[in-house]
Design an enzyme around this catalytic site. Structure first.
Site, short mmCIF file in Angstrom:
data_model
loop_
_atom_site.label_atom_id
_atom_site.label_comp_id
_atom_site.label_asym_id
_atom_site.label_seq_id
_atom_site.Cartn_x
_atom_site.Cartn_y
_atom_site.Cartn_z
N TYR A 105 -6.73 34.85 75.55
CA TYR A 105 -5.91 35.75 76.34
C TYR A 105 -5.31 35.02 77.54
O TYR A 105 -4.17 35.30 77.93
CB TYR A 105 -6.74 36.96 76.78
CG TYR A 105 -7.24 37.76 75.61
CD1 TYR A 105 -6.34 38.45 74.79
CD2 TYR A 105 -8.59 37.81 75.29
CE1 TYR A 105 -6.78 39.17 73.69
CE2 TYR A 105 -9.04 38.53 74.20
CZ TYR A 105 -8.13 39.20 73.40
OH TYR A 105 -8.58 39.90 72.29
N GLU A 158 -17.75 45.53 69.42
CA GLU A 158 -16.82 44.72 68.64
C GLU A 158 -16.01 45.50 67.62
O GLU A 158 -14.88 45.12 67.29
CB GLU A 158 -17.59 43.58 67.94
CG GLU A 158 -18.21 42.61 68.92
CD GLU A 158 -18.55 41.27 68.29
OE1 GLU A 158 -18.37 41.11 67.07
OE2 GLU A 158 -18.99 40.38 69.03
N GLU A 192 -14.07 39.35 64.50
CA GLU A 192 -14.88 40.49 64.91
C GLU A 192 -15.35 41.32 63.71
O GLU A 192 -16.42 41.92 63.73
CB GLU A 192 -14.10 41.38 65.89
CG GLU A 192 -13.59 40.69 67.15
CD GLU A 192 -14.68 40.16 68.05
OE1 GLU A 192 -15.86 40.10 67.64
OE2 GLU A 192 -14.35 39.76 69.18
N HIS A 195 -18.36 39.50 62.56
CA HIS A 195 -19.44 39.68 63.54
C HIS A 195 -20.06 41.07 63.42
O HIS A 195 -21.29 41.21 63.38
CB HIS A 195 -18.91 39.50 64.96
CG HIS A 195 -18.35 38.15 65.24
ND1 HIS A 195 -17.73 37.83 66.44
CD2 HIS A 195 -18.28 37.02 64.49
CE1 HIS A 195 -17.32 36.58 66.40
NE2 HIS A 195 -17.64 36.07 65.23
#
Length: 324
Positions: A105, A158, A192, A195
């Protein structure tokens, strides 16, 4: 014979094949933000209104905070309750990639924003009431919860809480804008997805070892937590999206992903309107569109071909799950 003081990890004798499969999937899809040509999005960026630019900055600021929490505290806490040595290796990979996500980011900010704008983004992030409350709720569980409660908090973070921020770049991708920024988001979403699925699977192993009474108590806690997080997330979404008029659509997207988080945990969905058809089709098109197939890594002469990004299918959430 000398008594064993420290045990070497043996990848040739795997206790849980899901560890090996997850490690291979995560290392297969390794990426770095520095290989993606974000500067190609500057023309699109200049065409956005000030309201839109502020929105993009703030959602990415919020995502930076959550990835920072996950990389600095979340995964560190989850690693304390591993079942296997190979699980530790997987969590080491996850922790590193969460740091990559958080850094990504800043790469976007440095490409699109001025120094003054970046300062404003981080000031907003560090002082937004609902964003800070969200981080506090999750981190309190990381620091003081049981091993299974920590896994629930991680999956909710997440697979659910990130998506109020992901909505914006996916919307622009669906409209063929900021496509390189969106490439990063899609790579993050791909990570994600793995995960959340993996940690949800580890949760289910522990959950299935509980008595029925203990399971019911944990389920009650889990759904209470989700209600609390969703109530706060509605307020956070309102601060982000009211001015641009997307709030209701984002809330539909949140309910869809809240149900996905529960699916990862082997639980029943909560929201009746949390289905794919309830989500803005432009966003669903963005999340399902593959990468633009150019070789990101060739931008710096590496020649490494990055595979296509694909959204998780419902069947992907069945990793290691026993049929019921």
């Amino acid at each position: 014979m000398v008594e064993t003081y420290y045990k070497a990890i043996n990848w040739n004798k795997i206790e849980d094949q899901v560890d090996k499969a997850t490690w291979e999937k995560l290392t297969e899809q390794f990426w770095l933000d520095t290989r993606i040509p974000l500067s190609n999005d500057r023309d699109d960026w200049r065409e956005l209104s000030q309201v839109e630019q502020d929105l993009v900055g703030h959602v990415f600021g919020g995502l930076t905070l959550l990835d920072t929490l996950q990389s600095q505290d979340g995964i560190d806490q989850l690693r304390r309750d591993i079942r296997t040595q190979t699980e530790m290796a997987v969590f080491n990979n996850i922790q590193f990639m969460e740091s990559v996500h958080a850094k990504s980011y800043s790469s976007i900010f440095s490409t699109l924003n001025t120094a003054e704008e970046i300062d404003e983004i981080f000031d907003w992030t560090n002082h937004n009431e609902h964003l800070q409350h969200k981080a506090e709720i999750i981190n309190e569980i990381y620091q003081n919860g049981t091993p299974l409660e920590k896994k629930v908090a991680s999956v909710f973070l997440e697979t659910f809480l990130f998506y109020s921020g992901f909505y914006t770049p996916l919307y622009y991708l669906g409209n063929n804008k900021l496509v390189n920024v969106a490439e990063i988001i899609k790579l993050i979403i791909r990570d994600e997805s793995v995960h959340g699925t993996y940690i949800g699977y580890k949760f289910q192993l522990g959950f299935n070892e509980l008595s029925e009474t203990e399971q019911q108590k944990l389920q009650d806690w889990m759904y209470d937590l989700l209600y609390k997080l969703y109530e706060n997330e509605e307020k956070y979404t309102s601060t982000l999206y009211d001015e641009i008029g997307w709030t209701d659509e984002v809330n539909h997207f949140l309910r869809y992903n809240a149900n996905k988080a529960l699916m990862n945990l082997g639980q029943n969905p909560l929201f009746a309107d949390g289905n794919a058809e309830d989500v803005n089709p432009i966003v669903m098109n963005g999340i399902s569109t593959g990468t633009s197939n150019h070789d990101f890594f060739s931008q710096v002469g590496n020649g490494y071909l990055l595979g296509q990004v694909s959204a998780m299918k419902d069947t992907d959430y069945d990793i290691g799950r026993k049929s019921k």
